[in-house]
Design a protein around this motif. Structure first.
Motif: not given
Length: 208
Positions: A154, A158, A93, A150-151
């Motif tokens: 993300r 969203q 990413d 990182y999760r």
């Protein structure tokens, strides 16, 4: 296991249950001492505090996996391979700038998993992936905190849809998460504090 794992049920590596079969794993699964030593060295290059890998532990773990119902054994493998995909996504990413040390550890992990002939030949049914998932499991603590960040990043993208390029989006995530943390700390201080100059007020009426 004495370290965090990605799944709710860690592999029983350090204390795998004894096998009730004389031949718990495929005859084609040959465990060579030099290959075990190289695998152990790789594990500790990536995560120095990982458990040691030796032949006895590997054989017990292979026996445990071989005794599971096929669907359960496949699930144990697949859940850890999905963790690998999460790490690949993080490394690829452009909006996520892993530090150089973490990126080197990830590259060593990916390089091992991507080769077919490693500690256990990938052509061995099911058990051929056992060394790959064990490497993921034992080295996961080296990546756990960053993968969790990182999760969250993300998920933030969203929900919040921040404007700007990748760098600006990550800066917005850091700024908003720090603001949330500061608010939580403020609420905690208020909850722990006492009024009336820090003293419990005297009751209005006293029964004598």
């Amino acid at each position: 296991m004495p370290h965090p794992t990605r799944t709710a049920e860690p592999l029983p590596f350090e204390r795998a249950p004894p096998s009730h079969h004389h031949q718990p794993y495929e005859p084609a699964m040959v465990l060579r001492p030099a290959a075990i030593a190289a695998f152990d060295a790789l594990v500790h290059e990536i995560h120095p505090d990982a458990a040691r890998v030796d032949a006895d532990r590997l054989e017990r773990l292979a026996g445990w996996l071989a005794q599971l119902p096929p669907a359960q054994a496949r699930h144990a493998i697949d859940t850890r391979l999905r963790c690998l995909q999460d790490l690949r996504a993080m490394a690829a990413d452009p909006a996520w700038d892993c530090d150089s040390a973490t990126r080197r550890r990830l590259q060593r992990l990916f390089a091992y998993v991507d080769q077919g002939e490693d500690l256990i030949d990938d052509r061995v049914p099911l058990l051929g992936l056992l060394d790959d998932v064990l490497l993921i499991e034992l080295t996961w603590p080296a990546f756990a905190a960053e993968a969790e960040d990182y999760r969250d990043f993300r998920a933030y993208l969203q929900v919040e849809h921040p404007a700007g390029d990748a760098g600006e989006q990550r800066a917005a995530w850091v700024r908003d998460r720090l603001a949330e943390l500061a608010l939580l700390q403020h609420h905690a201080r208020v909850s722990d504090s006492h009024y009336a100059n820090g003293r419990t007020p005297e009751p209005v009426f006293r029964v004598t």
